[in-house]
Write a protein that holds these residues in place. Structure first.
Motif, PDB file in Angstrom:
ATOM      1  N   ARG A   1       0.848  -1.177   0.000  1.00  0.00           N
ATOM      2  CA  ARG A   1       0.000   0.000   0.000  1.00  0.00           C
ATOM      3  C   ARG A   1       0.884   1.227   0.000  1.00  0.00           C
ATOM      4  N   ARG A   2       1.007   1.817  -1.169  1.00  0.00           N
ATOM      5  CA  ARG A   2       1.897   2.952  -1.305  1.00  0.00           C
ATOM      6  C   ARG A   2       1.186   4.224  -0.854  1.00  0.00           C
ATOM      7  N   LEU A   3       1.790   4.884   0.080  1.00  0.00           N
ATOM      8  CA  LEU A   3       1.212   6.142   0.534  1.00  0.00           C
ATOM      9  C   LEU A   3       1.553   7.239  -0.460  1.00  0.00           C
ATOM     10  N   PRO A   4       0.576   8.067  -0.789  1.00  0.00           N
ATOM     11  CA  PRO A   4       0.857   9.150  -1.740  1.00  0.00           C
ATOM     12  C   PRO A   4       1.834  10.154  -1.166  1.00  0.00           C
ATOM     13  N   LYS A   5       2.729  10.655  -2.021  1.00  0.00           N
ATOM     14  CA  LYS A   5       3.694  11.650  -1.575  1.00  0.00           C
ATOM     15  C   LYS A   5       3.041  13.020  -1.550  1.00  0.00           C
ATOM     16  N   ALA A   6       3.170  13.682  -0.430  1.00  0.00           N
ATOM     17  CA  ALA A   6       2.639  15.033  -0.300  1.00  0.00           C
ATOM     18  C   ALA A   6       3.755  15.956   0.149  1.00  0.00           C
ATOM     19  N   LEU A   7       3.801  17.138  -0.431  1.00  0.00           N
ATOM     20  CA  LEU A   7       4.780  18.137  -0.018  1.00  0.00           C
ATOM     21  C   LEU A   7       4.288  18.875   1.215  1.00  0.00           C
ATOM     22  N   GLY A   8       5.228  19.339   2.031  1.00  0.00           N
ATOM     23  CA  GLY A   8       4.866  20.215   3.128  1.00  0.00           C
ATOM     24  C   GLY A   8       4.405  21.556   2.574  1.00  0.00           C
ATOM     25  N   LEU A   9       3.696  22.315   3.395  1.00  0.00           N
ATOM     26  CA  LEU A   9       3.159  23.587   2.921  1.00  0.00           C
ATOM     27  C   LEU A   9       4.259  24.520   2.433  1.00  0.00           C
ATOM     28  N   ASP A  10       5.374  24.587   3.152  1.00  0.00           N
ATOM     29  CA  ASP A  10       6.465  25.475   2.738  1.00  0.00           C
ATOM     30  C   ASP A  10       7.006  25.085   1.369  1.00  0.00           C
ATOM     31  N   ASP A  11       7.109  23.776   1.124  1.00  0.00           N
ATOM     32  CA  ASP A  11       7.592  23.313  -0.176  1.00  0.00           C
ATOM     33  C   ASP A  11       6.605  23.646  -1.290  1.00  0.00           C
ATOM     34  N   VAL A  12       5.310  23.496  -0.985  1.00  0.00           N
ATOM     35  CA  VAL A  12       4.295  23.841  -1.983  1.00  0.00           C
ATOM     36  C   VAL A  12       4.381  25.318  -2.344  1.00  0.00           C
ATOM     37  N   LEU A  13       4.484  26.170  -1.322  1.00  0.00           N
ATOM     38  CA  LEU A  13       4.552  27.607  -1.575  1.00  0.00           C
ATOM     39  C   LEU A  13       5.800  27.970  -2.379  1.00  0.00           C
ATOM     40  N   ARG A  14       6.912  27.280  -2.094  1.00  0.00           N
ATOM     41  CA  ARG A  14       8.135  27.539  -2.858  1.00  0.00           C
ATOM     42  C   ARG A  14       7.944  27.125  -4.320  1.00  0.00           C
ATOM     43  N   LEU A  15       7.282  25.995  -4.527  1.00  0.00           N
ATOM     44  CA  LEU A  15       7.024  25.530  -5.888  1.00  0.00           C
ATOM     45  C   LEU A  15       6.114  26.503  -6.638  1.00  0.00           C
ATOM     46  N   LEU A  16       5.064  26.974  -5.978  1.00  0.00           N
ATOM     47  CA  LEU A  16       4.118  27.882  -6.625  1.00  0.00           C
ATOM     48  C   LEU A  16       4.764  29.219  -6.969  1.00  0.00           C
ATOM     49  N   ASP A  17       5.762  29.600  -6.203  1.00  0.00           N
ATOM     50  CA  ASP A  17       6.439  30.880  -6.440  1.00  0.00           C
ATOM     51  C   ASP A  17       7.574  30.781  -7.456  1.00  0.00           C
ATOM     52  N   THR A  18       7.892  29.558  -7.879  1.00  0.00           N
ATOM     53  CA  THR A  18       9.047  29.373  -8.754  1.00  0.00           C
ATOM     54  C   THR A  18       8.876  29.986 -10.139  1.00  0.00           C
ATOM     55  N   PRO A  19       7.730  29.757 -10.830  1.00  0.00           N
ATOM     56  CA  PRO A  19       7.610  30.391 -12.149  1.00  0.00           C
ATOM     57  C   PRO A  19       7.633  31.915 -12.015  1.00  0.00           C
ATOM     58  N   GLY A  20       8.250  32.564 -12.964  1.00  0.00           N
ATOM     59  CA  GLY A  20       8.233  34.023 -12.945  1.00  0.00           C
ATOM     60  C   GLY A  20       6.890  34.549 -13.414  1.00  0.00           C
ATOM     61  N   ASP A  21       6.776  35.861 -13.517  1.00  0.00           N
ATOM     62  CA  ASP A  21       5.529  36.451 -13.993  1.00  0.00           C
ATOM     63  C   ASP A  21       5.791  37.513 -15.060  1.00  0.00           C
TER      64      ASP A  21
ATOM     65  N   HIS B   1      -2.089  15.302  -4.273  1.00  0.00           N
ATOM     66  CA  HIS B   1      -1.860  14.628  -2.999  1.00  0.00           C
ATOM     67  C   HIS B   1      -1.681  15.650  -1.874  1.00  0.00           C
ATOM     68  N   SER B   2      -0.944  16.710  -2.158  1.00  0.00           N
ATOM     69  CA  SER B   2      -0.690  17.738  -1.144  1.00  0.00           C
ATOM     70  C   SER B   2      -1.985  18.445  -0.768  1.00  0.00           C
ATOM     71  N   PHE B   3      -2.807  18.729  -1.750  1.00  0.00           N
ATOM     72  CA  PHE B   3      -4.119  19.341  -1.537  1.00  0.00           C
ATOM     73  C   PHE B   3      -4.935  18.511  -0.537  1.00  0.00           C
ATOM     74  N   ALA B   4      -5.039  17.208  -0.789  1.00  0.00           N
ATOM     75  CA  ALA B   4      -5.847  16.338   0.067  1.00  0.00           C
ATOM     76  C   ALA B   4      -5.246  16.214   1.467  1.00  0.00           C
ATOM     77  N   THR B   5      -3.946  16.020   1.539  1.00  0.00           N
ATOM     78  CA  THR B   5      -3.286  15.839   2.833  1.00  0.00           C
ATOM     79  C   THR B   5      -3.398  17.087   3.692  1.00  0.00           C
ATOM     80  N   HIS B   6      -3.192  18.246   3.103  1.00  0.00           N
ATOM     81  CA  HIS B   6      -3.241  19.494   3.876  1.00  0.00           C
ATOM     82  C   HIS B   6      -4.653  19.770   4.388  1.00  0.00           C
TER      83      HIS B   6
END
Length: 315
Positions: free
Chosen positions: A122-142, A263-268
């Motif tokens: 039973r493989r548990l889904p990988k979820a990022l921590g909130l800080d990692d998610v925020l860093r990922l979302l901020d990575t693309p420029g604008d 996965h991160s959405f559901a876990t958080h």
């Protein structure tokens, strides 16, 4: 892998024994019609599998054949893997068939007697921590068309819990900014209306105003929100590559898969007290059992926090 569906014609010798076993269940055991129908489907699939292997006699079957058949059911069967409960039911039918053949003297041994359902990790889904998610979302420029598109895409994935295929399937009319909702087309053609957060709406607005018009001029007025460089709907592969590229830039490459933000959405949500059935609806899961795997993730997180923070956790 041999065909495990029912398109293959079952070898006559095996088909005859299956028919005899089902007749035995109906006449001598008084088995219900629903059970007989289920066993019939399972055994015809089993017979087709054996026939595809070139086996036309139950005497030639070994326990290895039975085990490999059960394992194959967890793979792709006519477009969908069988659930563990369906595999267990199939094993009951197969055991019954071999026991019947052995007791009636049709074969010299019962190869299915000691076979157990295949153990599945039973493989548990990988979820990022909130800080990692925020860093990922901020990575693309604008500052560029591509950056604005990727930023909006990542925000939508995390804000709605959408699958990548659902996100790229969005049309402009599927987003209601006033109501802050998004209409997603899920598996099996099922639609669901889900909330979307203000940061995601802001990223979408920036993309729609400053980037999408430039992409749209390259194509034929596609209704899709996320467009490629030719003005057509962005592909799943391109969307996954955008996620992967930004994860690498954020130093998260080893932790990211196409479903990571989902996965991160559901876990958080669950970590912050959301009811599992609400999360089930948001994710578009047909069964709450599928969603409950995320509760295992949160329990593991709680256990780790407890072990490191409680003064008597190790005593």
């Amino acid at each position: 892998m041999p065909n495990t569906g029912q398109d293959t014609e079952v070898a006559p010798g095996i088909s005859q024994v299956i028919t005899g076993y089902l007749d035995h269940l109906a006449v001598e055991r008084g088995t219900s019609r629903n059970t007989l129908d289920g066993y019939g489907r399972d055994l015809r699939r089993y017979g087709a599998y054996l026939t595809a292997l070139g086996i036309d006699d139950l005497e030639a079957i070994t326990d290895q054949h039975v085990t490999e058949f059960l394992i194959s059911l967890r793979g792709d069967v006519g477009g969908a893997a069988l659930a563990a409960s369906s595999v267990a039911r199939t094993l009951v039918a197969v055991r019954g068939l071999h026991r019947f053949a052995f007791q009636d003297g049709l074969v010299s041994s019962d190869p299915a007697r000691d076979v157990r359902p295949p153990a599945l990790d039973r493989r548990l889904p990988k979820a990022l921590g909130l800080d990692d998610v925020l860093r990922l979302l901020d990575t693309p420029g604008d500052s560029g068309v591509r950056e604005l598109r990727e930023r909006a895409l990542l925000e939508v994935l995390y804000s709605t819990g959408a699958r990548i295929s659902e996100a790229i399937g969005l049309d402009v009319d599927d987003v209601d900014a006033a109501e802050r909702t998004v209409l997603l087309d899920g598996k099996g053609g099922k639609q669901r209306l889900v909330p979307i957060g203000r940061p995601a709406l802001a990223a979408l607005d920036a993309y729609l105003v400053r980037a999408r018009p430039q992409l749209a001029t390259q194509g034929r007025a596609s209704p899709a929100i996320f467009l490629n460089a030719r003005g057509g709907r962005l592909s799943r592969q391109s969307a996954w590559q955008a996620l992967k590229t930004n994860a690498e830039r954020a130093g998260l490459a080893d932790s990211v898969s196409p479903h990571t933000l989902r996965h991160s959405f559901a876990t958080h949500l669950l970590e912050r007290g959301a009811d599992v059935r609400v999360v089930q609806e948001l994710l578009g899961h047909a069964s709450v059992t599928t969603t409950q795997v995320y509760t295992l993730v949160t329990v593991n997180t709680l256990r780790e926090v407890y072990a490191t923070a409680h003064p008597r956790a190790r005593h």
